[in-house]
Every structure is written in structure tokens, then in C-alpha cells.
Write a protein that holds these residues in place. Structure first.
Motif, PDB file in Angstrom:
ATOM      1  N   LEU A 196       0.823  -1.204   0.000  1.00 23.55           N
ATOM      2  CA  LEU A 196       0.000   0.000   0.000  1.00 23.55           C
ATOM      3  C   LEU A 196       0.864   1.264   0.000  1.00 23.55           C
ATOM      4  O   LEU A 196       0.354   2.376   0.050  1.00 23.55           O
ATOM      5  CB  LEU A 196      -0.929   0.015   1.224  1.00 23.55           C
ATOM      6  N   GLY A 197       2.173   1.079  -0.070  1.00 22.78           N
ATOM      7  CA  GLY A 197       3.096   2.205  -0.001  1.00 22.78           C
ATOM      8  C   GLY A 197       3.099   3.064  -1.251  1.00 22.78           C
ATOM      9  O   GLY A 197       2.762   2.620  -2.357  1.00 22.78           O
ATOM     10  N   GLU A 198       3.536   4.306  -1.088  1.00 19.60           N
ATOM     11  CA  GLU A 198       3.542   5.284  -2.179  1.00 19.60           C
ATOM     12  C   GLU A 198       4.553   4.924  -3.269  1.00 19.60           C
ATOM     13  O   GLU A 198       4.327   5.222  -4.447  1.00 19.60           O
ATOM     14  CB  GLU A 198       3.846   6.686  -1.630  1.00 19.60           C
ATOM     15  N   ASP A 199       5.647   4.279  -2.902  1.00 24.51           N
ATOM     16  CA  ASP A 199       6.644   3.907  -3.905  1.00 24.51           C
ATOM     17  C   ASP A 199       6.049   2.931  -4.920  1.00 24.51           C
ATOM     18  O   ASP A 199       6.315   3.031  -6.130  1.00 24.51           O
ATOM     19  CB  ASP A 199       7.867   3.281  -3.235  1.00 24.51           C
ATOM     20  N   ARG A 252       5.461   3.528  -9.003  1.00 27.21           N
ATOM     21  CA  ARG A 252       5.976   2.604 -10.020  1.00 27.21           C
ATOM     22  C   ARG A 252       4.848   2.078 -10.894  1.00 27.21           C
ATOM     23  O   ARG A 252       4.994   1.993 -12.130  1.00 27.21           O
ATOM     24  CB  ARG A 252       6.708   1.438  -9.336  1.00 27.21           C
ATOM     25  N   ALA A 253       3.734   1.759 -10.288  1.00 30.16           N
ATOM     26  CA  ALA A 253       2.586   1.276 -11.051  1.00 30.16           C
ATOM     27  C   ALA A 253       2.096   2.334 -12.030  1.00 30.16           C
ATOM     28  O   ALA A 253       1.779   2.023 -13.188  1.00 30.16           O
ATOM     29  CB  ALA A 253       1.456   0.862 -10.112  1.00 30.16           C
ATOM     30  N   ASN A 254       2.049   3.576 -11.598  1.00 30.97           N
ATOM     31  CA  ASN A 254       1.594   4.647 -12.490  1.00 30.97           C
ATOM     32  C   ASN A 254       2.543   4.826 -13.672  1.00 30.97           C
ATOM     33  O   ASN A 254       2.113   5.082 -14.802  1.00 30.97           O
ATOM     34  CB  ASN A 254       1.479   5.965 -11.714  1.00 30.97           C
ATOM     35  N   SER A 255       3.831   4.673 -13.421  1.00 35.27           N
ATOM     36  CA  SER A 255       4.807   4.775 -14.501  1.00 35.27           C
ATOM     37  C   SER A 255       4.613   3.647 -15.520  1.00 35.27           C
ATOM     38  O   SER A 255       4.646   3.877 -16.742  1.00 35.27           O
ATOM     39  CB  SER A 255       6.221   4.713 -13.919  1.00 35.27           C
ATOM     40  N   LEU A 256       4.376   2.439 -15.034  1.00 34.59           N
ATOM     41  CA  LEU A 256       4.149   1.296 -15.924  1.00 34.59           C
ATOM     42  C   LEU A 256       2.840   1.464 -16.702  1.00 34.59           C
ATOM     43  O   LEU A 256       2.771   1.120 -17.897  1.00 34.59           O
ATOM     44  CB  LEU A 256       4.112   0.003 -15.111  1.00 34.59           C
ATOM     45  N   GLU A 274       5.540  -6.973 -15.241  1.00 35.72           N
ATOM     46  CA  GLU A 274       5.833  -6.268 -13.990  1.00 35.72           C
ATOM     47  C   GLU A 274       4.584  -5.582 -13.443  1.00 35.72           C
ATOM     48  O   GLU A 274       4.301  -5.638 -12.238  1.00 35.72           O
ATOM     49  CB  GLU A 274       6.952  -5.242 -14.194  1.00 35.72           C
ATOM     50  N   LEU A 275       3.826  -4.936 -14.325  1.00 41.08           N
ATOM     51  CA  LEU A 275       2.611  -4.271 -13.873  1.00 41.08           C
ATOM     52  C   LEU A 275       1.602  -5.282 -13.328  1.00 41.08           C
ATOM     53  O   LEU A 275       0.952  -5.035 -12.309  1.00 41.08           O
ATOM     54  CB  LEU A 275       1.978  -3.473 -15.018  1.00 41.08           C
ATOM     55  N   ASP A 331       0.411  -4.958  -9.601  1.00 42.32           N
ATOM     56  CA  ASP A 331      -1.009  -4.657  -9.395  1.00 42.32           C
ATOM     57  C   ASP A 331      -1.697  -5.771  -8.606  1.00 42.32           C
ATOM     58  O   ASP A 331      -2.555  -5.503  -7.763  1.00 42.32           O
ATOM     59  CB  ASP A 331      -1.699  -4.467 -10.746  1.00 42.32           C
ATOM     60  N   TYR A 332      -1.312  -7.013  -8.886  1.00 41.65           N
ATOM     61  CA  TYR A 332      -1.887  -8.144  -8.151  1.00 41.65           C
ATOM     62  C   TYR A 332      -1.619  -7.987  -6.653  1.00 41.65           C
ATOM     63  O   TYR A 332      -2.524  -8.155  -5.823  1.00 41.65           O
ATOM     64  CB  TYR A 332      -1.290  -9.453  -8.661  1.00 41.65           C
TER      65      TYR A 332
END
Length: 596
Positions: free
Chosen positions: A80-83, A87-91, A273-274, A278-279
Motif C-alpha cells: 500500500l506504499g507510495e513507492d 511505479r505502477a503509475n509509470s508502468l 511487472e505491472l 497490481d496483483y
């Protein structure tokens, strides 16, 4: 519905002795086909009067939950962390670029298919819709384009188009047999054509004979040629033959497909990776939901106060996860998990523990929805009634506060209908009546609790359009009925053996055997045919969904059928969660290892 102790409801001197009830294992008396209801009554009265004991009650000997309250509350996650969000948003930005840069219709459809099976397509709903509209208008909208398309493109496109509500007629496959004559099972590309046609054919409607033929042909082809296939494609084929993609739960499919996709030589590292990230991030949301539900369930004290019920919190939560796993559905997921948990316990009251007299009173109390009705109930039923009363009223209040929709009337009616169906089955048990298949299905498609679940689902979508929800109530009756039929039949296929062993009433399989003289294998095959027929009707209703709200609701209704097929495919996965323990562990407790 499981059987109950066969003791007459007319013994007034036992009515108020609930504090001394004992749990005992007893078997239902055996009656001949000529035994009448009145004869049953006399036999059971004598049994009680002679014994002069408190009312004997059955126990199903349910095992304790394999997931304790302490274990669930100890769960934690870092995802649930911001990092991770960054990363998910970048992917996701990279994937959006891929969707805008696809160079051919086949590559576009394959990308959409991979996104769906990896469980991440929900991030790109608008982009996928726009892409499919372009592909549809260019290649699928008019018949003159079909002849120039190869069968693989037709099949994959047909499946995705129908899934997303685009109209593509079955005639696109008019000559599929001519095209498949020279395909070789040793060729991965050739088998992929057959596999895509097989998956496409499960999106058929009633009276689509071409697709019926395609389903029969591809099923036979895949079964007969499994051993000749390359290992990578035989894995996909075996998976599809177990259960077609259209009938699988998206979240469970993502769990499986991520592993398969990672082993492919042509996998896209960004998608992989996404999907993994995301999972795990979704799992973190689900863990918080489960911990919330665990605290609620502990506070009800039903497990300690009602020792005869199933502690079904985790499998019940899995039902909520099956209906809607996305993060915005957290409120609905929690509400549905509560309803399923309570309903499982009430099912045990009707099936296992209560006398018919008590069930009559409890059903009347549910009808009245009045706390004054508590006065005539035994103590354990007071707990049951108030638990339902408080929970459903709270859900209705939250819906009213969030959406201005007062849905209490609908929720109350659905619960009352369920209890009346339970009561009909209880009367069948007490009288020794054996229903016909049609009689059984009329009641059992309600007693499986599908209509109650769907009554809640209608008000738990992310689209809160007050007038549309109420206006479409009648329109949704068909998909409600067909998805409940799938749920009922899959439930019976998975649970009837265990339930009959403890003295339950006949199920769909046995009723059909009595009606037709069929053996059990024939009856089971007929139930599977009825499931396919119901899915044809579900597909038709899905095609009629024409708004965001209706599309979302019919997807949830479809997911109810899918969840049933998942829960009961290998037995009673609801009452015996160890059957699905490996799935539960991966879905709820163990994150996927990220590639470093």
C-alpha cells in the motif's frame, strides 16, 4: 438443503426448552414411498414422548475455520506504499502508449486479451473501448470484410467483441470447417486457432447452430490431440478444457495466467511487472477488507453462540471477491461478504438444527421484520434474527446515505423469499416428500441465495444512478434467474454427495434420475448441458446491456455464476475451504514474487 431432526412441531411441552438442547448425531428415519405426512407425524411424536428427552438436533460436524481471527488480524502487507503506487503509475503510462501504437488488428486484440487475462485491463477501460471500436468498425462491422480475415483473427476478435457488447453474428464462422481441415496439432499456431475458436464459441446465444458446431468440433479436437501439442500450448488447452475462459473468475485467472505468461518467450516485461505489482497492491486492499470483516464477524459472536453453524468468513469473503475484486468495490465487497456469511449460518439453521415449528416462526419474523417478533423465538433464533436485522438495516442505511436510494424493501423481500424457499425444503424433509426436478428447481434456484445476493449487487455498483437502478429491476430478472440456475446446478454437482450422506433432501441430480430413470452419470451430464444452456441466455442478456451501469451489473451477475463454478468444481469449496486452500493462500495471503 440438508435434513433436520424428525420431531413433530406439535409437542408444546418442548417448545421453551431451548436452553437444554443437545447436539446429537441422528439419522433421518427411512419412509416408504407410501408413507404419508400424517404417518410421519405419529412416528416422530412417539419417538419424543417415549424418550422424554429435550429436542434432539443434528450436527453436520463442521470443522473449525482453518483461518483464526488472530491469524487474519496479524496479516500485513507493504504494497500500500507510495513507492509502489508511483511505479505502477509509470508502468501504466507505458502500457497506454502501447495501446496507442499497435500496428495491426491482431496485435491490438492480442494486447487486449493479455491485459484482461493478466487482470490489469481495468486500468485502461477507455483506451481499450476506443481501440475495439476502431477494430470493430474497420474489420467486423460489415460482412464484406470477413472473407479477407484469417480464422485466428475472426475467433479472437469475435470473443472480445461479444464480451464488450459489440454485435458480431455467428455467420462470421460459416466456413470454419473448411479452414480447419488442414490444421496440424503439432503446430503451435494451428492449435492456437482452434483454441481461440473454442473460447469464442462459449459466447454463443440460443439457436446459434454454427457456434454449437464449433464448440463440439473444437472440444473434440483439443481432447484428441493434447498429447501431440507443444507443451506451452497444451498447458493452455488443458486449462481451457477444464473450464472455458468465459466461465472463469477474472481474479483467479490472473493468478494462473501471470505464471504462464512469465514463462512465454514473447512476454512483455512491462505488462508482466505491472501485472505482478497490481496483483499485490490489490491483494493489500483485499487484506484490509478481510481484516475488517474478521473484526465484524468476531463481534457478532455467532461462532461462539451458535456452535452448529459453519464459520464461513473466509470462503464467504471469497464470494465477495469473486463478484468484484477491483479497489473501488471495497464497500460492496464487504457488504456482500457479510450477507454470505450470515446466510450460510441461516442455511445451517434451516438445514441442520431447527425444528419445523421454530422455522415457521422464524420465517414469519423475517416476513414481519419487526423486533417484537423476537418474543416468540428461542434464544438462538433471536441472535440470528437480530444479526440479520441489524446488518441489512445498516447496509440499507449506508446505501441511502451514499446514493439517496432506499433499498430496504428490496433487500427485505429477497431475504423473505430465501427463507420461504428454505421453509419449503424443510417441509419436504419433514413429510418425506420427493419433488420432481421442475419442482425442485423452482424452489432451489431461490434457496441457493442467488436472488438475495443479486438484490444487494444491484445497489453496490460504482455507478449510482438512482432512477436507472429502479427502472431496470424488471429488465434484470432474466439474468438474475439464469445466473442463479448456474449457481444452483454447480452447487449440486459439487455438494450433493456430501449432503445426501447426512440425510438431505434429493438434489437436482437425484430428482432428474427419479423423473427419467437415468443413472447418475447421465444426470450429471444433463446438469452440465443445462449450465451451458443457461450461459447462452446469460450471454444474450449481456449483449443487451447498453449503459455503464447495466454493463457493470451484468458483469457482477455473471461473476456470481463464475464464482459458483469455481467454488464447487472440485467439491464443496464453501463448506470445506481446504479444497480451495491453495487458491485462497495465493489470492489473500501470499503476494507474487516481483522480478528483480
Amino acid at each position: 438443503m440438508a435434513s433436520m431432526a424428525s420431531f413433530s412441531c406439535s409437542i408444546t411441552h418442548l417448545k421453551n426448552r431451548h436452553d437444554t438442547h443437545r447436539l446429537v448425531n441422528i439419522q433421518k428415519p427411512q419412509y416408504s414411498s407410501q408413507t404419508t405426512s400424517k404417518q410421519v407425524h405419529r412416528v416422530t411424536v412417539k419417538a419424543v414422548e417415549t424418550a422424554e428427552l429435550p429436542v434432539a438436533r443434528r450436527s453436520a460436524n463442521y470443522a473449525p475455520s482453518i483461518y483464526s481471527f488472530e491469524y487474519i488480524q496479524s496479516l500485513s502487507t507493504e504494497y500500500l506504499g507510495e513507492d509502489y503506487k508511483a511505479r505502477a503509475n509509470s508502468l501504466k503510462d507505458k502500457v497506454k502508449m502501447m495501446l496507442h501504437e499497435v500496428e495491426s488488428p491482431l496485435s491490438a486484440l492480442e494486447l487486449v486479451d493479455n491485459l484482461q487475462r493478466l487482470g490489469i485491463s481495468y486500468h485502461f477501460d477507455d483506451e481499450i473501448r476506443s481501440l475495439l471500436e476502431v477494430v470493430y468498425d474497420t474489420y467486423y462491422k460489415t460482412q464484406d470484410k470477413w472473407n479477407a480475415m484469417d480464422l485466428n483473427l475472426k475467433a479472437l476478435g469475435f470473443r472480445l467483441m461479444r464480451q464488450h457488447g459489440f454485435h458480431v453474428p455467428q455467420e462470421i464462422f460459416d466456413n470454419f470447417k473448411d479452414i480447419t481441415e488442414n490444421l496440424k496439432p503439432e503446430s503451435r499456431e494451428d492449435v492456437l486457432v482452434i483454441l481461440n475458436l473454442y473460447e469464442a464459441s462459449y459466447h454463443l446465444f440460443d439457436n446459434e447452430s454454427i457456434l454449437d458446431d464449433a464448440l463440439e468440433f473444437t472440444t473434440k479436437y483439443l481432447k484428441e490431440n493434447l498429447e501431440k501439442m507443444d507443451e506451452s500450448i497444451s498447458t493452455l488447452a488443458s486449462h481451457a478444457l477444464e473450464l472455458p475462459l468465459h466461465w472463469r473468475l477474472p481474479r483467479v485467472e490472473a493468478q494462473w495466467f501471470i505464471d504462464v505468461y512469465e514463462k512465454r518467450s514473447d512476454n512483455n516485461p512491462t505488462l508482466l511487472e505491472l501485472a505482478k505489482l497490481d496483483y499485490n497492491m490489490l491483494q493489500a486492499v483485499h487484506i484490509e477488507d478481510l481484516k475488517h470483516q474478521s473484526m465484524w464477524w468476531e463481534n457478532t459472536k455467532w461462532v461462539s453462540k451458535l456452535s452448529f453453524i459453519r464459520d464461513s468468513l473466509v470462503p464467504s469473503f471469497l464470494w465477495g471477491l469473486g463478484f468484484g475484486y477491483l479497489p473501488h468495490y471495497s464497500t460492496g465487497r464487504r457488504a456482500l461478504a457479510k450477507i454470505v456469511t450470515l446466510t450460510t449460518a441461516i442455511d445451517d439453521v434451516y438445514d441442520i438444527y431447527a425444528t419445523l415449528d421454530e422455522l415457521e416462526k422464524f420465517t414469519d419474523a423475517i416476513d414481519r421484520w419487526d423486533i417484537h417478533a423476537l418474543e416468540g423465538l428461542p434464544d438462538y433464533m433471536k441472535i440470528c434474527f437480530l444479526g440479520y436485522y441489524n446488518t441489512i438495516n445498516e447496509i440499507a442505511y449506508n446505501t441511502l446515505a451514499d446514493t439517496n436510494i432506499l433499498n430496504l424493501t428490496y433487500l427485505r423481500k429477497a431475504l423473505a423469499d430465501l427463507c420461504h424457499a428454505y421453509l419449503v425444503e424443510a417441509r419436504w424433509y419433514y413429510s418425506g416428500y420427493k419433488p420432481t426436478f421442475q419442482e425442485y428447481m423452482k424452489t432451489a434456484s431461490i434457496s441457493v441465495a442467488g436472488p438475495l445476493i443479486l438484490a444487494h449487487l444491484k445497489f453496490e455498483t460504482s455507478v449510482h444512478a438512482t432512477s436507472e437502478v429502479l427502472e431496470r429491476m424488471t429488465e434484470f430478472e432474466a439474468i438474475d434467474r439464469y445466473s442463479s440456475i448456474v449457481l444452483r446446478l454447480t452447487d449440486d454437482l459439487g455438494t450433493s454427495t456430501d449432503e445426501l450422506a447426512r440425510g438431505d433432501i434429493l438434489k437436482s441430480i437425484q430428482c432428474y434420475m427419479r423423473d427419467t430413470g437415468s443413472n447418475e452419470e447421465e444426470a450429471r451430464n444433463h446438469m452440465k448441458e443445462l449450465i451451458l444452456d443457461a450461459w447462452k441466455k446469460i450471454n444474450k442478456e449481456r449483449a443487451r446491456a447498453d449503459t455503464q451501469f447495466s454493463r457493470e451489473y451484468v458483469e457482477y451477475a455473471s461473476n456470481m455464476a463464475r464464482t459458483g463454478q469455481f467454488m464447487y468444481r472440485e467439491g464443496d469449496g464453501h463448506a470445506r475451504p481446504e479444497i480451495n486452500k491453495s487458491h485462497l493462500s495465493t489470492l489473500l495471503f501470499n503476494p507474487i514474487q516481483l522480478t528483480k
